[in-house]
Design an enzyme around this catalytic site. Structure first.
Site, PDB file in Angstrom:
ATOM      1  N   LYS A 175     -55.979 -26.810  -5.183  1.00  0.00           N
ATOM      2  CA  LYS A 175     -55.175 -25.582  -5.077  1.00  0.00           C
ATOM      3  C   LYS A 175     -54.154 -25.484  -6.215  1.00  0.00           C
ATOM      4  CE  LYS A 175     -55.754 -25.167  -0.036  1.00  0.00           C
ATOM      5  NZ  LYS A 175     -55.034 -24.991   1.270  1.00  0.00           N
TER       6      LYS A 175
ATOM      7  N   TYR B 263     -60.514 -16.477   2.698  1.00  0.00           N
ATOM      8  CA  TYR B 263     -59.784 -16.918   3.891  1.00  0.00           C
ATOM      9  C   TYR B 263     -59.820 -15.883   5.013  1.00  0.00           C
ATOM     10  CZ  TYR B 263     -57.771 -21.267   2.008  1.00  0.00           C
ATOM     11  OH  TYR B 263     -57.580 -22.555   1.536  1.00  0.00           O
TER      12      TYR B 263
ATOM     13  N   ASN C 272     -50.678 -27.342   0.029  1.00  0.00           N
ATOM     14  CA  ASN C 272     -51.175 -28.650   0.475  1.00  0.00           C
ATOM     15  C   ASN C 272     -52.340 -29.195  -0.363  1.00  0.00           C
ATOM     16  OD1 ASN C 272     -53.153 -26.987   1.418  1.00  0.00           O
ATOM     17  ND2 ASN C 272     -52.945 -27.534   3.575  1.00  0.00           N
TER      18      ASN C 272
ATOM     19  N   HIS D 101     -58.405 -27.798  -0.534  1.00  0.00           N
ATOM     20  CA  HIS D 101     -59.202 -27.192   0.533  1.00  0.00           C
ATOM     21  C   HIS D 101     -60.525 -27.938   0.604  1.00  0.00           C
ATOM     22  CE1 HIS D 101     -61.417 -24.250   2.934  1.00  0.00           C
ATOM     23  NE2 HIS D 101     -62.416 -24.484   2.096  1.00  0.00           N
TER      24      HIS D 101
ATOM     25  N   GLU E 136     -69.208 -21.176   1.673  1.00  0.00           N
ATOM     26  CA  GLU E 136     -68.155 -21.379   0.672  1.00  0.00           C
ATOM     27  C   GLU E 136     -68.725 -21.825  -0.677  1.00  0.00           C
ATOM     28  OE1 GLU E 136     -64.584 -22.434   3.842  1.00  0.00           O
ATOM     29  OE2 GLU E 136     -65.197 -23.953   2.394  1.00  0.00           O
TER      30      GLU E 136
HETATM   31  N1  UDP Z   1     -51.842 -22.905   6.423  1.00  0.00           N
HETATM   32  C1  UDP Z   1     -50.506 -22.531   6.342  1.00  0.00           C
HETATM   33  N2  UDP Z   1     -49.716 -22.632   7.466  1.00  0.00           N
HETATM   34  C2  UDP Z   1     -50.205 -23.078   8.653  1.00  0.00           C
HETATM   35  C3  UDP Z   1     -51.567 -23.453   8.732  1.00  0.00           C
HETATM   36  C4  UDP Z   1     -52.357 -23.354   7.603  1.00  0.00           C
HETATM   37  O1  UDP Z   1     -50.056 -22.141   5.288  1.00  0.00           O
HETATM   38  O2  UDP Z   1     -49.445 -23.144   9.635  1.00  0.00           O
HETATM   39  C5  UDP Z   1     -52.689 -22.783   5.231  1.00  0.00           C
HETATM   40  C6  UDP Z   1     -52.879 -24.137   4.566  1.00  0.00           C
HETATM   41  O3  UDP Z   1     -52.886 -23.949   3.157  1.00  0.00           O
HETATM   42  C7  UDP Z   1     -54.239 -24.555   5.070  1.00  0.00           C
HETATM   43  C8  UDP Z   1     -54.959 -23.207   5.141  1.00  0.00           C
HETATM   44  O4  UDP Z   1     -53.975 -22.305   5.595  1.00  0.00           O
HETATM   45  O5  UDP Z   1     -54.847 -25.477   4.193  1.00  0.00           O
HETATM   46  C9  UDP Z   1     -56.158 -23.175   6.066  1.00  0.00           C
HETATM   47  O6  UDP Z   1     -55.779 -23.654   7.331  1.00  0.00           O
HETATM   48  P1  UDP Z   1     -56.750 -24.635   8.159  1.00  0.00           P
HETATM   49  O7  UDP Z   1     -56.174 -24.725   9.541  1.00  0.00           O
HETATM   50  O8  UDP Z   1     -58.152 -24.174   8.003  1.00  0.00           O
HETATM   51  O9  UDP Z   1     -56.498 -26.052   7.462  1.00  0.00           O
HETATM   52  P2  UDP Z   1     -57.388 -26.964   6.497  1.00  0.00           P
HETATM   53  O10 UDP Z   1     -58.823 -26.818   6.925  1.00  0.00           O
HETATM   54  O11 UDP Z   1     -57.144 -26.467   5.085  1.00  0.00           O
HETATM   55  O12 UDP Z   1     -56.845 -28.349   6.696  1.00  0.00           O
END
Ligand code: UDP
Length: 150
Positions: free
Chosen positions: A20, A60, A123, A126, A137
């Site tokens: 990211k 997303y 974070n 992805h 994807e």
């Molecule tokens: N995210 C966020 N706030 C939250 C939860 C998710 O900004 O409370 C963002 C974060 O960048 C995350 C992405 O949305 O990686 C997708 O969320 P998911 O629950 O799918 O997490 P991942 O699969 O990336 O661990």
């Protein structure tokens, strides 16, 4: 006998990984890719990309009703991302294990998010979460002709 069959048919999978904008800005693309390689995953497609808002919203779309959606899209278009297809045994779960929990404060020590991520939104990485999403994807970024299985 059963274990032999599980081992024999261990799936070679493909998964989509995105480094990211926060991690690209920190100049740690190579350090993150090294972790995939050390875990036995192969990079079979890769490029830098600047996502448009429309692309980030489409990628997303599953999160479009969530309160963090606008911030997530803002973040994902804030700079270039490094998109890759990783291939290997159990690649989807292996990548998820290497990434660590979504919230870096909860991520296991030694995971990519524990080491490189600053917050739950910025974070670092992805990774596709299941076989169906991985296929969608991967195709989102790479036509089959640009994936070099080896
Ligand atoms: N995210 C966020 N706030 C939250 C939860 C998710 O900004 O409370 C963002 C974060 O960048 C995350 C992405 O949305 O990686 C997708 O969320 P998911 O629950 O799918 O997490 P991942 O699969 O990336 O661990």
């Amino acid at each position: 006998f059963i274990l032999f069959f599980i081992g024999f048919y261990m799936a070679i999978e493909r998964t989509l990984s995105i480094i990211k904008p926060d991690a690209v800005a920190k100049n740690v693309i190579g350090q993150i890719v090294a972790r995939f390689e050390q875990a036995g995953l192969k990079v079979v497609a890769a490029r830098l990309a600047q996502l448009s808002r429309a692309e980030a919203e489409r990628f997303y779309a599953v999160h479009s009703a969530r309160p963090f959606f606008k911030d997530l899209v803002d973040f994902m278009v804030s700079g270039p991302v490094f998109v890759q297809v990783l291939e290997g045994e159990n690649a989807i779960q292996k990548n998820r294990d290497l990434m660590g929990a979504t919230d870096p404060k909860k991520a296991e020590p030694g995971t990519i998010r524990a080491d490189f991520a600053d917050s739950i939104d910025a974070n670092a990485v992805h990774g596709s979460d299941a076989a169906e999403t991985a296929a969608v994807e991967v195709a989102f970024f790479f036509p089959e002709s640009q994936v070099y299985s080896r």
